[in-house]
Write an enzyme that holds these catalytic residues in place. Structure first.
Site, PDB file in Angstrom:
ATOM      1  N   LYS A 184     -13.731  -2.792   4.211  1.00 22.86           N
ATOM      2  CA  LYS A 184     -12.521  -2.248   4.787  1.00 22.86           C
ATOM      3  C   LYS A 184     -13.338  -1.344   5.927  1.00 22.86           C
ATOM      4  CE  LYS A 184      -8.148  -0.510   5.958  1.00 22.86           C
ATOM      5  NZ  LYS A 184      -7.175   0.334   5.280  1.00 22.86           N
ATOM      6  N   GLN A 234       0.062  -2.355  14.089  1.00 21.21           N
ATOM      7  CA  GLN A 234       0.720  -2.868  12.886  1.00 21.21           C
ATOM      8  C   GLN A 234       1.828  -3.775  13.687  1.00 21.21           C
ATOM      9  OE1 GLN A 234       1.564  -0.705   9.709  1.00 21.21           O
ATOM     10  NE2 GLN A 234      -0.552  -0.495   9.611  1.00 21.21           N
ATOM     11  N   HIS A 279     -12.808   4.751   8.992  1.00 16.67           N
ATOM     12  CA  HIS A 279     -12.129   4.243   9.828  1.00 16.67           C
ATOM     13  C   HIS A 279     -12.629   4.564  11.639  1.00 16.67           C
ATOM     14  CE1 HIS A 279      -9.494   3.044   6.988  1.00 16.67           C
ATOM     15  NE2 HIS A 279      -8.744   2.671   7.644  1.00 16.67           N
ATOM     16  N   GLU A 333       1.189  -1.279   0.066  1.00 20.66           N
ATOM     17  CA  GLU A 333      -0.344   0.376  -0.084  1.00 20.66           C
ATOM     18  C   GLU A 333       1.284   1.602  -0.393  1.00 20.66           C
ATOM     19  OE1 GLU A 333      -4.104   1.706   2.488  1.00 20.66           O
ATOM     20  OE2 GLU A 333      -1.736   1.178   3.679  1.00 20.66           O
TER      21      GLU A 333
END
Length: 255
Positions: free
Chosen positions: A175, A242, A148, A36
Site C-alpha cells: 500500500k 476519500q 504514506h 478498517e
C-alpha cells in the site's frame, strides 16, 4: 480479458466504543468488502505517550479495550473482512511514535482471532516488522505493508522503487499513498502502479492512491491501472480525498 475487481474498504474512525459500534452497524448494511478499524483514532480507548512501556498498566488497559471492541466489531461486521490499523504520527496518524507499544498492541490484535488483515507501516523497525509478520502468518492474518507521503509525490522510478521495498518486506499486500501537487503527480502514481503490477505478475495485491481532491480519480480507477482495493466512506473520512461509498460505486461502474 477478465474484468479486474476492486474491493472497497471503509474506515471506522470513532473516538469511543459507542461511536465505533454505531459506525460499524451503518457499514454492515453496505456492500463494503472490508472494514478498517483505525485504533489510533479511538482516543477514548487508550492513554499512551512516547514514554509508555509495553508492560505498563495503561498499555494493558489499552490492550483490553482493543480486544473487547475487536470482538464486538467482528460480530457486528460478520461477512466482512476486518482490517486493524494503528497509524502513527510519523505516518500521518494519531498514535504516538512508540515502537514497542505499537508492536505490543498490533501483536495482540493479530492473536485475537477477530481480524482478517493487519496494516504494518514500513517505518517499523525490521526486527519488529519480521516478528509481527511471522505472528500474522501463524494466525492466518493477511499483512499490508503501508507507506504514506503527505508532502509530495516522487517520480515514477522512485514510486516503483518504494513498491519494491514494500515487496521485499514479505507482506501480502503493498500500500502506498502520495500527496500530489499537480496533475502530473496523479498520472505518475497511476502509471507506476500499472507498470509495477505487470512486472510483479500478480504476485501481490496492491492499494495505491493519490490523495486529496486532485487525486480522487486514483480512488476509482483501480480496475484500469491495477489497484486491488480502494477506500470509501460511510460518515467520517480517515484520509484526504476519500469519497462516499455510493459515489465510488457509481464512478467505478461508469469506468
Amino acid at each position: 480479458m477478465k474484468e479486474h475487481q476492486v474491493k472497497i474498504i471503509v474506515p471506522v474512525t470513532g473516538a469511543d466504543e459507542e461511536t465505533i459500534l454505531k459506525e460499524a452497524a451503518s457499514i454492515s448494511e453496505t456492500v463494503a468488502d472490508c472494514v478498517e478499524w483505525r485504533f489510533d483514532l479511538a482516543k477514548e480507548l487508550y492513554s499512551i505517550d512516547i514514554t509508555s512501556k509495553p508492560g505498563e498498566s495503561y498499555v494493558d488497559e489499552a490492550s483490553a479495550n482493543l480486544l473487547k471492541v475487536l470482538k464486538e466489531l467482528a460480530g457486528t461486521l460478520e461477512g466482512k473482512k476486518l482490517l486493524f490499523t494503528i497509524r502513527t504520527k510519523c505516518q500521518g496518524g494519531e498514535f504516538p511514535d512508540n515502537p514497542e507499544v505499537y508492536e505490543r498492541l498490533v501483536s495482540d490484535a493479530v492473536k485475537s482471532g477477530d481480524i482478517g488483515l493487519v496494516d504494518l507501516e514500513d517505518t517499523v523497525a525490521a526486527d519488529s516488522f519480521s516478528r509481527i509478520l511471522e505472528l500474522a502468518k501463524k494466525n492466518g492474518v493477511i499483512t499490508i505493508a503501508s507507506y504514506h507521503n503527505f508532502s509530495y509525490t516522487p517520480d515514477v522510478d522512485e514510486i516503483i522503487n518504494k513498491f519494491m521495498i514494500l515487496r521485499s518486506s514479505g507482506a501480502d499486500i503493498l500500500k502506498t499513498a502520495f500527496m500530489p501537487v499537480n496533475p502530473k503527480d496523479v498520472a505518475a502514481v497511476l502509471y507506476a502502479t500499472a507498470k509495477f503490477k505487470e512486472e510483479d505478475k500478480g504476485q501481490h495485491e496492491m492499494i495505491t492512491m493519490s490523495m486529496g481532491d486532485l487525486g480522487r480519480i486514483s480512488r476509482v480507477s483501480g480496475a484500469v491501472f491495477g489497484s486491488d482495493y480502494t477506500f470509501a466512506t460511510v460518515g467520517e473520512t480517515s484520509a484526504p480525498g476519500q469519497m462516499p461509498i455510493e459515489t465510488v460505486l457509481e464512478m467505478m461502474e461508469v469506468l
